[in-house]
Design a protein around this motif. Structure first.
Motif, PDB file in Angstrom:
ATOM      1  N   VAL A 142      37.992  44.080  50.941  1.00 56.90           N
ATOM      2  CA  VAL A 142      36.670  44.653  51.234  1.00 56.90           C
ATOM      3  C   VAL A 142      35.623  43.610  51.618  1.00 56.90           C
ATOM      4  O   VAL A 142      35.690  42.445  51.205  1.00 56.90           O
ATOM      5  N   GLY A 143      34.671  44.064  52.417  1.00 59.25           N
ATOM      6  CA  GLY A 143      33.516  43.248  52.792  1.00 59.25           C
ATOM      7  C   GLY A 143      32.240  44.033  52.556  1.00 59.25           C
ATOM      8  O   GLY A 143      32.270  45.182  52.109  1.00 59.25           O
ATOM      9  N   LYS A 144      31.108  43.427  52.880  1.00 67.68           N
ATOM     10  CA  LYS A 144      29.809  44.034  52.598  1.00 67.68           C
ATOM     11  C   LYS A 144      29.587  45.370  53.313  1.00 67.68           C
ATOM     12  O   LYS A 144      28.838  46.211  52.841  1.00 67.68           O
ATOM     13  N   LYS A 145      30.234  45.549  54.469  1.00 65.95           N
ATOM     14  CA  LYS A 145      29.989  46.766  55.253  1.00 65.95           C
ATOM     15  C   LYS A 145      30.804  47.960  54.754  1.00 65.95           C
ATOM     16  O   LYS A 145      30.583  49.081  55.192  1.00 65.95           O
ATOM     17  N   ASP A 146      31.755  47.717  53.870  1.00 59.03           N
ATOM     18  CA  ASP A 146      32.595  48.818  53.390  1.00 59.03           C
ATOM     19  C   ASP A 146      31.816  49.749  52.469  1.00 59.03           C
ATOM     20  O   ASP A 146      30.899  49.315  51.751  1.00 59.03           O
ATOM     21  N   ASN A 147      32.200  51.018  52.472  1.00 54.00           N
ATOM     22  CA  ASN A 147      31.570  52.019  51.612  1.00 54.00           C
ATOM     23  C   ASN A 147      32.027  51.801  50.174  1.00 54.00           C
ATOM     24  O   ASN A 147      33.187  52.050  49.833  1.00 54.00           O
ATOM     25  N   THR A 150      33.556  54.788  48.174  1.00 53.69           N
ATOM     26  CA  THR A 150      34.946  55.086  48.554  1.00 53.69           C
ATOM     27  C   THR A 150      35.907  54.149  47.838  1.00 53.69           C
ATOM     28  O   THR A 150      36.970  54.562  47.369  1.00 53.69           O
ATOM     29  N   ILE A 151      35.514  52.870  47.752  1.00 54.96           N
ATOM     30  CA  ILE A 151      36.351  51.865  47.079  1.00 54.96           C
ATOM     31  C   ILE A 151      36.567  52.248  45.622  1.00 54.96           C
ATOM     32  O   ILE A 151      37.685  52.268  45.122  1.00 54.96           O
ATOM     33  N   PHE A 152      35.476  52.603  44.923  1.00 54.94           N
ATOM     34  CA  PHE A 152      35.570  52.976  43.508  1.00 54.94           C
ATOM     35  C   PHE A 152      36.328  54.293  43.333  1.00 54.94           C
ATOM     36  O   PHE A 152      37.089  54.449  42.378  1.00 54.94           O
ATOM     37  N   ASP A 153      36.122  55.246  44.250  1.00 61.36           N
ATOM     38  CA  ASP A 153      36.776  56.555  44.141  1.00 61.36           C
ATOM     39  C   ASP A 153      38.289  56.443  44.257  1.00 61.36           C
ATOM     40  O   ASP A 153      39.033  57.209  43.629  1.00 61.36           O
ATOM     41  N   GLU A 154      38.740  55.462  45.048  1.00 60.13           N
ATOM     42  CA  GLU A 154      40.197  55.275  45.238  1.00 60.13           C
ATOM     43  C   GLU A 154      40.910  54.897  43.948  1.00 60.13           C
ATOM     44  O   GLU A 154      42.121  55.041  43.833  1.00 60.13           O
ATOM     45  N   TRP A 155      40.164  54.405  42.981  1.00 58.48           N
ATOM     46  CA  TRP A 155      40.783  53.972  41.722  1.00 58.48           C
ATOM     47  C   TRP A 155      41.238  55.147  40.866  1.00 58.48           C
ATOM     48  O   TRP A 155      42.029  54.965  39.955  1.00 58.48           O
ATOM     49  N   GLY A 156      40.708  56.335  41.145  1.00 56.65           N
ATOM     50  CA  GLY A 156      41.066  57.484  40.322  1.00 56.65           C
ATOM     51  C   GLY A 156      40.201  57.554  39.072  1.00 56.65           C
ATOM     52  O   GLY A 156      39.368  56.690  38.816  1.00 56.65           O
ATOM     53  N   SER A 157      40.403  58.606  38.280  1.00 62.37           N
ATOM     54  CA  SER A 157      39.538  58.839  37.113  1.00 62.37           C
ATOM     55  C   SER A 157      39.931  57.936  35.942  1.00 62.37           C
ATOM     56  O   SER A 157      40.973  57.288  35.958  1.00 62.37           O
ATOM     57  N   GLY A 158      39.080  57.922  34.915  1.00 61.84           N
ATOM     58  CA  GLY A 158      39.355  57.148  33.703  1.00 61.84           C
ATOM     59  C   GLY A 158      38.597  55.834  33.668  1.00 61.84           C
ATOM     60  O   GLY A 158      37.646  55.620  34.416  1.00 61.84           O
ATOM     61  N   LEU A 159      39.031  54.948  32.784  1.00 62.98           N
ATOM     62  CA  LEU A 159      38.362  53.653  32.597  1.00 62.98           C
ATOM     63  C   LEU A 159      39.000  52.593  33.492  1.00 62.98           C
ATOM     64  O   LEU A 159      40.187  52.299  33.383  1.00 62.98           O
ATOM     65  N   ALA A 160      38.194  52.034  34.395  1.00 62.13           N
ATOM     66  CA  ALA A 160      38.631  50.927  35.252  1.00 62.13           C
ATOM     67  C   ALA A 160      37.984  49.645  34.748  1.00 62.13           C
ATOM     68  O   ALA A 160      36.770  49.604  34.554  1.00 62.13           O
ATOM     69  N   VAL A 161      38.778  48.627  34.492  1.00 61.96           N
ATOM     70  CA  VAL A 161      38.261  47.346  34.008  1.00 61.96           C
ATOM     71  C   VAL A 161      38.429  46.295  35.095  1.00 61.96           C
ATOM     72  O   VAL A 161      39.529  46.087  35.613  1.00 61.96           O
ATOM     73  N   LEU A 162      37.320  45.662  35.466  1.00 56.33           N
ATOM     74  CA  LEU A 162      37.357  44.599  36.468  1.00 56.33           C
ATOM     75  C   LEU A 162      37.727  43.287  35.790  1.00 56.33           C
ATOM     76  O   LEU A 162      37.103  42.891  34.804  1.00 56.33           O
ATOM     77  N   SER A 163      38.741  42.600  36.321  1.00 54.04           N
ATOM     78  CA  SER A 163      39.113  41.296  35.767  1.00 54.04           C
ATOM     79  C   SER A 163      39.273  40.317  36.919  1.00 54.04           C
ATOM     80  O   SER A 163      39.497  40.705  38.060  1.00 54.04           O
ATOM     81  N   GLY A 164      39.154  39.049  36.608  1.00 54.93           N
ATOM     82  CA  GLY A 164      39.257  38.023  37.647  1.00 54.93           C
ATOM     83  C   GLY A 164      38.399  36.839  37.255  1.00 54.93           C
ATOM     84  O   GLY A 164      37.553  36.944  36.376  1.00 54.93           O
ATOM     85  N   GLN A 165      38.615  35.705  37.917  1.00 52.40           N
ATOM     86  CA  GLN A 165      37.863  34.510  37.558  1.00 52.40           C
ATOM     87  C   GLN A 165      36.389  34.685  37.913  1.00 52.40           C
ATOM     88  O   GLN A 165      36.014  35.595  38.660  1.00 52.40           O
ATOM     89  N   SER A 166      35.561  33.833  37.373  1.00 47.98           N
ATOM     90  CA  SER A 166      34.132  33.888  37.664  1.00 47.98           C
ATOM     91  C   SER A 166      33.869  33.615  39.132  1.00 47.98           C
ATOM     92  O   SER A 166      34.571  32.823  39.757  1.00 47.98           O
ATOM     93  N   GLY A 167      32.885  34.304  39.684  1.00 45.20           N
ATOM     94  CA  GLY A 167      32.458  34.030  41.047  1.00 45.20           C
ATOM     95  C   GLY A 167      33.170  34.816  42.131  1.00 45.20           C
ATOM     96  O   GLY A 167      32.868  34.649  43.303  1.00 45.20           O
ATOM     97  N   VAL A 168      34.132  35.694  41.741  1.00 39.27           N
ATOM     98  CA  VAL A 168      34.871  36.440  42.767  1.00 39.27           C
ATOM     99  C   VAL A 168      34.113  37.679  43.234  1.00 39.27           C
ATOM    100  O   VAL A 168      34.484  38.302  44.226  1.00 39.27           O
TER     101      VAL A 168
END
Length: 291
Positions: A142-147, A150-168
Motif C-alpha cells: 500500500v501507498g498513501k493514495k490507497d483507500n 478498503t485495506i482495513f476491511d479486507e482483514w475481516g471481522s474481529g481483533l486485528a493486531v498490528l506488529s512490526g519493527q518501529s518506523g514501518v
C-alpha cells in the motif's frame, strides 16, 4: 454481572468495553493469589461498583495469546513492513511469521510506503511478495493514495493486531484510518534506519467489525519458547513438503533423501525461505546447547 473486552491496561486499571459502554475495572484479589494478570484482549465478567467502575470476577479462556506485547484473542496478526526506511526484509517477515505460527495466530502481511519506493524496488518487493502469496498468506502492498478503509476491511471481522519493527508505519496506518486518534509518530533515525518507539502500551481501537491494536515496536524477536525441531512446522511449505522426506524426524539440513532440499533445487521452495529456515534452526539449536 456484565461481560466485556479489555481494551486498555494502565497502572493496574483495566478499561473494559461492554457493548460500547466503557468501565474502568480492577481485578479481584484472587487473581493476585493465583499470580494471574488479565491482559488487553481478554473477555471478562465484571461487577459494576458505580456508574463507570467495576471489579473483574472472571477471565474467559483465551483462544490465543501474544507474550510480547501481551494481548489475547487475536483474530488477525497484521505483520507490517515498509518498502523503504526501513528497507523491506524477507528475513524479518519470516521471523514474524514464525512467531505468529508459534502462538497459533493467523498472520497476514502489509507492506507500506509503496509511494516512496523506486520502480526497481517495487518490482523486487512484488517478486518476494508473490512467494508469500503462493504459500497462501494474504498480502497488501500500500501507498498513501490507497483507500485505507478498503485495506482495513479486507482483514475481516474481529481483533486485528498490528506488529512490526518501529518506523514501518503502524501508527500512520491507524491515524489514516481513524484521524481522531492522533497517535504520535516519530521520524526514522537515519543512523539506525529504524523508527523510535512511539507506542508505549497496547490499546484496542474500534474499527468496522471489531477492534485494531497498535503494539509497541519490536526491537528484538524472542524465540525462547520455540524448540529447534518445531521451526520446520512454522515454515508452511517446508512443513508440507517435509511429509515426503524419507525420515519422519528430518530437519532438512544434512539428512539424506530429503524432499525439502529436492524441492528447493526444483524451485518449488524459495531459496531465501529455506536459507532463513536453516539460519533460524541453527540459531535456536546453538542457543539450546549454550544454556
Amino acid at each position: 454481572m456484565r461481560t466485556g473486552r479489555i481494551i486498555k491496561s494502565l497502572s493496574g486499571v483495566y478499561r473494559v468495553d461492554s457493548d460500547g459502554e466503557m468501565f474502568d475495572t480492577k481485578p479481584r484479589g484472587l487473581f493476585r493469589k493465583k499470580k494471574f494478570s488479565p491482559i488487553v484482549g481478554d473477555i471478562v465478567d465484571f461487577e459494576i461498583e458505580n456508574v463507570t467502575e467495576g471489579y473483574i470476577q472472571h477471565v474467559h479462556e483465551r483462544q490465543n495469546e501474544l507474550k510480547r506485547p501481551p494481548v489475547s484473542n487475536i483474530d488477525h496478526l497484521v505483520i507490517v513492513m515498509s518498502a523503504v526506511e526501513p528497507d523491506f526484509s524477507t528475513q524479518l517477515v519470516d521471523r514474524f511469521l514464525v512467531i505468529a505460527h508459534s502462538y497459533v495466530l493467523n498472520p497476514r502481511i502489509v507492506v507500506t510506503k509503496k509511494d516512496m519506493a523506486s520502480d526497481s524496488q517495487i518490482e523486487r518487493i512484488e517478486k518476494d511478495l508473490d512467494v508469500y502469496r503462493a504459500i497462501g498468506y494474504p498480502v497488501q502492498f500500500v501507498g498513501k493514495k490507497d483507500n485505507i478503509e478498503t485495506i482495513f476491511d479486507e482483514w475481516g471481522s474481529g481483533l486485528a493486531v498490528l506488529s512490526g519493527q518501529s518506523g514501518v508505519g503502524k501508527s500512520t496506518l491507524l491515524n489514516a484510518y481513524r484521524p481522531d486518534l492522533a497517535i504520535e509518530t516519530n521520524q526514522i533515525s537515519k543512523s539506525l534506519n529504524r523508527g523510535k518507539h512511539t507506542t508505549r502500551h497496547v490499546e484496542l481501537f474500534e474499527r468496522k467489525g471489531g477492534f485494531v491494536a497498535d503494539t509497541p515496536g519490536f526491537s528484538a524477536l524472542d524465540f525462547d519458547h520455540i524448540h529447534k525441531d518445531e521451526v520446520k512446522d512454522y515454515f508452511l511449505e517446508i512443513q508440507e513438503y517435509g511429509q515426503g522426506c524419507k525420515f519422519r524426524n528430518c530437519n532438512h539440513i544434512k539428512e539424506p533423501q530429503c524432499n525439502v532440499k529436492a524441492q528447493v533445487e526444483a524451485g518449488n521452495i524459495a531459496q531465501f525461505r529455506y536459507d532463513h529456515y536453516v539460519q533460524l534452526f541453527e540459531e535456536i539449536a546453538n542457543r539450546k546447547e549454550r544454556y
